[in-house]
Motif scaffolding. Structure first.
Motif, short mmCIF file in Angstrom:
data_model
loop_
_atom_site.label_atom_id
_atom_site.label_comp_id
_atom_site.label_asym_id
_atom_site.label_seq_id
_atom_site.Cartn_x
_atom_site.Cartn_y
_atom_site.Cartn_z
N PHE A 32 34.19 13.17 18.86
CA PHE A 32 35.38 12.14 18.67
C PHE A 32 34.97 10.78 19.30
CE2 PHE A 32 39.41 10.29 19.80
CZ PHE A 32 40.08 10.32 18.82
N ASP A 33 34.33 10.72 20.16
CA ASP A 33 33.67 9.43 20.74
C ASP A 33 32.87 8.71 19.55
OD1 ASP A 33 35.27 9.67 23.29
OD2 ASP A 33 33.38 10.86 24.02
N ILE A 34 31.80 9.57 19.12
CA ILE A 34 31.02 9.08 18.10
C ILE A 34 31.90 8.39 16.96
CG2 ILE A 34 29.33 9.58 16.42
CD1 ILE A 34 28.45 9.67 19.48
N VAL A 35 32.75 9.33 16.32
CA VAL A 35 33.77 8.89 15.29
C VAL A 35 34.47 7.55 15.74
CG1 VAL A 35 35.53 9.33 13.99
CG2 VAL A 35 33.99 11.07 14.35
N GLN A 36 34.84 7.41 16.90
CA GLN A 36 35.70 6.29 17.19
C GLN A 36 34.50 5.03 17.29
OE1 GLN A 36 37.36 7.71 21.07
NE2 GLN A 36 39.18 6.45 20.20
N ILE A 37 33.31 5.22 17.77
CA ILE A 37 32.27 4.38 17.88
C ILE A 37 31.94 3.78 16.50
CG2 ILE A 37 29.72 3.75 18.58
CD1 ILE A 37 30.55 5.60 20.94
#
Length: 73
Positions: A32-37
């Motif tokens: 999820f963090d990767i998608v946000q980044i």
């Protein structure tokens, strides 16, 4: 680079992105963090990040993320 660090600190405020080199290897960032980044980087730097770019080597540190941004600009 400062803008990138601001983005990362907004997503994970408790991480020292300036010195951490194992964001993926040490499970500090999740999917999820990767998608946000990726979304923030696309919007902020007006770059296209392909699925081929979403590999651990590009996301393990702020420095590797910045190198990817510069390469894609």
């Amino acid at each position: 680079m400062d803008e990138l660090l601001d983005i990362l600190k907004e997503i994970k405020p408790d991480v020292d992105f300036e010195s951490e080199t194992g964001l993926i290897d040490n499970a500090i960032l999740d999917s999820f963090d990767i998608v946000q980044i990726v979304t923030q980087l696309k919007d902020t730097f007006e770059i296209d990040i392909s699925p081929a770019d979403i590999v651990p080597e590009n996301f393990n540190s702020a420095q590797s993320l910045w190198a990817m941004v510069e390469r894609l600009q």
